[in-house]
Design a protein around this motif. Structure first.
Motif, PDB file in Angstrom:
ATOM      1  N   VAL A 188       6.512  33.876  21.120  1.00 18.61           N
ATOM      2  CA  VAL A 188       5.551  33.253  22.023  1.00 18.61           C
ATOM      3  C   VAL A 188       4.914  34.593  21.930  1.00 18.61           C
ATOM      4  O   VAL A 188       3.780  35.740  22.562  1.00 18.61           O
ATOM      5  CB  VAL A 188       5.344  32.373  22.719  1.00 18.61           C
ATOM      6  CG1 VAL A 188       5.319  31.532  22.411  1.00 18.61           C
ATOM      7  CG2 VAL A 188       6.516  33.291  23.922  1.00 18.61           C
ATOM      8  N   ASN A 189       5.674  35.837  22.063  1.00 21.18           N
ATOM      9  CA  ASN A 189       5.482  37.735  22.821  1.00 21.18           C
ATOM     10  C   ASN A 189       6.907  38.103  21.922  1.00 21.18           C
ATOM     11  O   ASN A 189       7.879  37.503  21.920  1.00 21.18           O
ATOM     12  CB  ASN A 189       6.473  37.365  23.933  1.00 21.18           C
ATOM     13  CG  ASN A 189       6.165  38.780  25.204  1.00 21.18           C
ATOM     14  OD1 ASN A 189       6.344  39.782  25.107  1.00 21.18           O
ATOM     15  ND2 ASN A 189       4.494  38.830  25.391  1.00 21.18           N
ATOM     16  N   SER A 190       6.465  39.599  21.887  1.00 22.99           N
ATOM     17  CA  SER A 190       7.024  40.270  21.087  1.00 22.99           C
ATOM     18  C   SER A 190       8.270  41.163  21.916  1.00 22.99           C
ATOM     19  O   SER A 190       9.518  41.637  21.030  1.00 22.99           O
ATOM     20  CB  SER A 190       6.477  41.658  20.684  1.00 22.99           C
ATOM     21  OG  SER A 190       5.564  42.320  21.519  1.00 22.99           O
ATOM     22  N   GLY A 191       8.348  41.272  22.963  1.00 19.65           N
ATOM     23  CA  GLY A 191       9.344  41.867  23.897  1.00 19.65           C
ATOM     24  C   GLY A 191       9.320  42.941  24.490  1.00 19.65           C
ATOM     25  O   GLY A 191       9.897  43.899  25.096  1.00 19.65           O
ATOM     26  N   ASP A 192       7.572  43.905  23.582  1.00 20.28           N
ATOM     27  CA  ASP A 192       7.293  45.587  23.738  1.00 20.28           C
ATOM     28  C   ASP A 192       7.315  45.530  24.362  1.00 20.28           C
ATOM     29  O   ASP A 192       5.745  45.538  25.509  1.00 20.28           O
ATOM     30  CB  ASP A 192       5.986  45.558  22.439  1.00 20.28           C
ATOM     31  CG  ASP A 192       6.716  46.420  22.135  1.00 20.28           C
ATOM     32  OD1 ASP A 192       7.016  47.966  22.679  1.00 20.28           O
ATOM     33  OD2 ASP A 192       6.402  47.253  21.266  1.00 20.28           O
ATOM     34  N   MET A 193       7.691  46.172  25.466  1.00 18.59           N
ATOM     35  CA  MET A 193       7.179  46.353  27.307  1.00 18.59           C
ATOM     36  C   MET A 193       6.424  47.492  27.238  1.00 18.59           C
ATOM     37  O   MET A 193       6.076  47.903  27.690  1.00 18.59           O
ATOM     38  CB  MET A 193       8.670  46.839  28.055  1.00 18.59           C
ATOM     39  CG  MET A 193       9.216  45.746  28.428  1.00 18.59           C
ATOM     40  SD  MET A 193      10.556  46.136  29.241  1.00 18.59           S
ATOM     41  CE  MET A 193      10.128  46.030  31.359  1.00 18.59           C
ATOM     42  N   GLU A 194       6.646  48.507  26.119  1.00 20.91           N
ATOM     43  CA  GLU A 194       5.871  49.921  25.603  1.00 20.91           C
ATOM     44  C   GLU A 194       4.860  49.922  25.776  1.00 20.91           C
ATOM     45  O   GLU A 194       3.404  50.516  25.980  1.00 20.91           O
ATOM     46  CB  GLU A 194       7.254  50.749  25.555  1.00 20.91           C
ATOM     47  CG  GLU A 194       7.583  51.333  25.732  1.00 20.91           C
ATOM     48  CD  GLU A 194       8.139  52.698  24.509  1.00 20.91           C
ATOM     49  OE1 GLU A 194       8.154  52.440  23.505  1.00 20.91           O
ATOM     50  OE2 GLU A 194      10.243  53.067  24.662  1.00 20.91           O
ATOM     51  N   LYS A 195       4.104  48.587  24.808  1.00 19.42           N
ATOM     52  CA  LYS A 195       2.792  48.222  24.708  1.00 19.42           C
ATOM     53  C   LYS A 195       2.621  47.041  25.979  1.00 19.42           C
ATOM     54  O   LYS A 195       1.757  46.942  25.607  1.00 19.42           O
ATOM     55  CB  LYS A 195       3.242  46.972  23.213  1.00 19.42           C
ATOM     56  CG  LYS A 195       3.133  48.408  22.099  1.00 19.42           C
ATOM     57  CD  LYS A 195       2.533  47.302  20.809  1.00 19.42           C
ATOM     58  CE  LYS A 195       3.049  49.156  19.457  1.00 19.42           C
ATOM     59  NZ  LYS A 195       2.673  47.704  18.447  1.00 19.42           N
ATOM     60  N   GLY A 196       3.610  47.175  26.938  1.00 22.52           N
ATOM     61  CA  GLY A 196       2.719  46.251  28.179  1.00 22.52           C
ATOM     62  C   GLY A 196       2.439  44.909  27.910  1.00 22.52           C
ATOM     63  O   GLY A 196       1.974  44.338  28.829  1.00 22.52           O
ATOM     64  N   VAL A 197       2.936  44.268  26.546  1.00 17.29           N
ATOM     65  CA  VAL A 197       2.679  42.871  26.245  1.00 17.29           C
ATOM     66  C   VAL A 197       3.778  41.954  27.370  1.00 17.29           C
ATOM     67  O   VAL A 197       3.034  40.667  27.908  1.00 17.29           O
ATOM     68  CB  VAL A 197       3.392  42.909  24.974  1.00 17.29           C
ATOM     69  CG1 VAL A 197       1.949  43.117  24.226  1.00 17.29           C
ATOM     70  CG2 VAL A 197       4.607  42.916  24.431  1.00 17.29           C
ATOM     71  N   LEU A 198       4.824  42.886  27.676  1.00 22.12           N
ATOM     72  CA  LEU A 198       6.172  41.874  28.686  1.00 22.12           C
ATOM     73  C   LEU A 198       5.536  43.429  30.123  1.00 22.12           C
ATOM     74  O   LEU A 198       6.246  44.404  29.664  1.00 22.12           O
ATOM     75  CB  LEU A 198       7.307  41.978  27.641  1.00 22.12           C
ATOM     76  CG  LEU A 198       8.280  41.671  29.215  1.00 22.12           C
ATOM     77  CD1 LEU A 198       7.776  39.730  29.555  1.00 22.12           C
ATOM     78  CD2 LEU A 198       9.817  41.830  28.165  1.00 22.12           C
TER      79      LEU A 198
END
Ligand code: ADP
Ligand code: MG
Ligand code: ZN
Length: 489
Positions: A188-198
């Motif tokens: 459900v989520n890529s976990g990419d903190m740098e892209k701000g999705v998490l």
């Protein structure tokens, strides 16, 4: 700064925001796009631009994704869900309210286990999991002025709020990592903190050891990595301890993390819930979630990391550490399981060792994920087979794996083409041993005089003559026999 843990107990609760990777947005048909790549304001419509009179429609896939997460986090699911308006004015929010959930969130009273560095584990409560929509993205320009991109406006967002059960920066990091791992397992989520999705935001307070009342908390924002989460939390604990130690009071506020200077700084004083004037969203009906739907989603959940780790230990005889490493990513675990299924029984541990010690090293070196590599699970098993039937020795096999990794060729093809098959022919090895001993008479004398450590030297010389292809077991046995014979002579 003084050491806070001597006198104070840190209390930490995390709020995590996770965008859901659905096809379309939460309340309109716009595509969910990669906000780092898509041109700004190209995936927008009157609904997510907040035009007056536009009506939202709930995205069923988003609710299902949210349900997956709530169930994976052991939450009780509320059958009767209400969306609420959270009112505030800011340019990233064109409607001037965010549709969220307030009194009746999707999931409550969940928990998850985190693993600490000393190998122990700990249960952290999950207070609530609720659905909302993301806001637009602001970019503040150096010379003044700001740009806004509404591609992100209306993207389904999940908020996961923990109980204040966390007591250090390291635990906060472990909790954040575990949530991310589960979100990725669930797809459900890529976990990419740098892209701000998490986005992970810790609430931090300290209290004197032995006291039961909570201290005043601060909330940390702008954490763009799990390292920053651990460091920022530790910094905040120390900062608060210093304030209390000199008789001051902690101010309840939102603080930012300055990544370059590695400090926190005041951003704004904290809003209270009443500032948001929450009320039920009049444009959306209550969302009923049936037991059947819950059961269907529950049945569709993949095996989660903790269950996998337990199974790898029980069925494959792996250590907890190895099991954790192999299950870190769902795709790696699947690759490993395919290999184990192709290998002879009881070979799981050998496969695990090859993956952890050799394959991961190649993947790290070449910066390739498991989806990109050319080595197949069956290909690795074939390579292991060549070691087991003594066609090649272990060291040669490592070189063959590197070649497989680089070229995608099979192990037998590489062994054949490069003449790597190992020498187990006793006559050939005996001849090489005789040469090596003849070339090193002083060492032979020393060995026979008691310097037994020289055995390793002789083995090395013999292997060198055999271009590393000698069967180590045969070389060892024949060399020991030859030297023993000389001793008796
Ligand atoms: P808000 O939405 O206003 O931030 P919540 O009650 O939802 O407030 O709490 C947010 C998070 O803060 C939760 O994870 C909770 O566990 C944590 N929390 C609440 N009180 C404290 C405190 N005194 N110290 C540390 N964390 C706290
Ligand atoms: Mg908060
Ligand atoms: Zn839209």
């Amino acid at each position: 700064m003084t050491n806070p843990t001597t006198y104070y107990e840190p209390i930490i609760g995390l709020e995590i925001h996770a965008e859901l990777m659905t096809n379309s947005k939460m309340f309109c048909g716009c595509k969910v796009v990669d906000s780092a790549e898509a041109p700004p304001n190209t995936a927008v419509c009157p609904v997510c631009l907040g035009m007056p009179g536009m009506l939202p429609v709930i995205n069923r896939q988003a609710v299902e994704y949210a349900l997956r997460v709530a169930l994976a986090l052991n939450c009780t699911i509320q059958h009767h869900n209400i969306f609420a308006r959270k009112n505030y004015f800011y340019p990233d929010l064109p409607k001037a309210y965010q549709i969220s959930q307030y009194e009746l969130p999707l999931g409550v009273n969940g928990w998850l286990e985190i693993e600490l560095e000393d190998g122990s584990s700990k249960r952290i409560g999950v207070r609530r999991v609720h659905m909302e929509e993301d806001t637009g993205k602001l970019t503040h320009l150096e010379g003044g002025g700001s740009l806004v991109d509404y591609n992100r406006s209306g993207v389904p967002l999940l908020e996961i709020v923990s109980e204040p059960d966390i007591h250090s920066g390291e635990e906060a990091r472990a909790y954040g990592l575990k949530i991310r791992q589960i979100l990725r397992y669930l797809g459900v989520n890529s976990g990419d903190m740098e892209k701000g999705v998490l986005r992970v935001e810790p609430n931090i307070s300290i209290r004197p050891v032995g006291s039961t009342a909570f201290g005043t908390r601060t909330e940390l924002k702008n954490l763009n990595s799990f390292k920053a989460l651990a460091e920022g939390t530790a910094y905040e604990i120390a900062r608060q301890a210093e304030i209390l130690n000199r008789g001051g009071q902690v101010v309840q506020e939102t603080r930012g993390w300055h990544d370059a200077r590695r400090i926190t700084f005041s951003q704004r004083s904290k809003e209270e819930a009443e500032d948001y004037r929450y009320f039920p969203e009049p444009d959306l009906p209550p969302l009923a979630i049936s037991d059947e739907w819950i059961a269907t989603v529950r049945a569709s959940l993949p095996e989660l990391p903790d269950a996998k780790v337990a199974r790898y230990q029980a069925d494959y005889g792996l250590s907890a550490y190895d099991a954790r490493v192999l299950t870190e990513e769902r795709a790696v675990a699947a690759w490993f399981e395919t290999a184990v299924a192709a290998a002879p029984t009881h070979a799981a541990k050998t496969v695990a060792n090859w993956v952890i010690n050799n394959l991961f090293a190649l993947m790290n070196e070449k910066k390739q994920g498991i989806e990109q590599i050319q080595v197949t699970p069956a290909g690795l098993v074939e390579l292991i087979g060549l070691v087991e039937n003594r066609t090649i020795n272990h060291n040669t096999a490592k070189e063959v794996l590197a070649e497989m990794f680089a070229t995608g060729q099979s192990a037998p093809a590489i062994v054949q083409a490069s003449g790597l098959a190992q020498v187990s022919d006793e006559a050939a090895i005996t001849a090489v041993i005789a040469n090596v001993l003849a070339a090193n008479p002083d060492s032979v004398t020393a060995y026979l005089g008691g310097k037994e450590k020289l055995l390793g030297f002789f083995i090395g010389q013999v292997m060198r003559e055999l271009h590393g292809k000698g069967d180590p077991a045969v070389v060892n046995r024949l060399l020991s026999q030859t030297l023993a014979a000389r001793r008796q002579a």
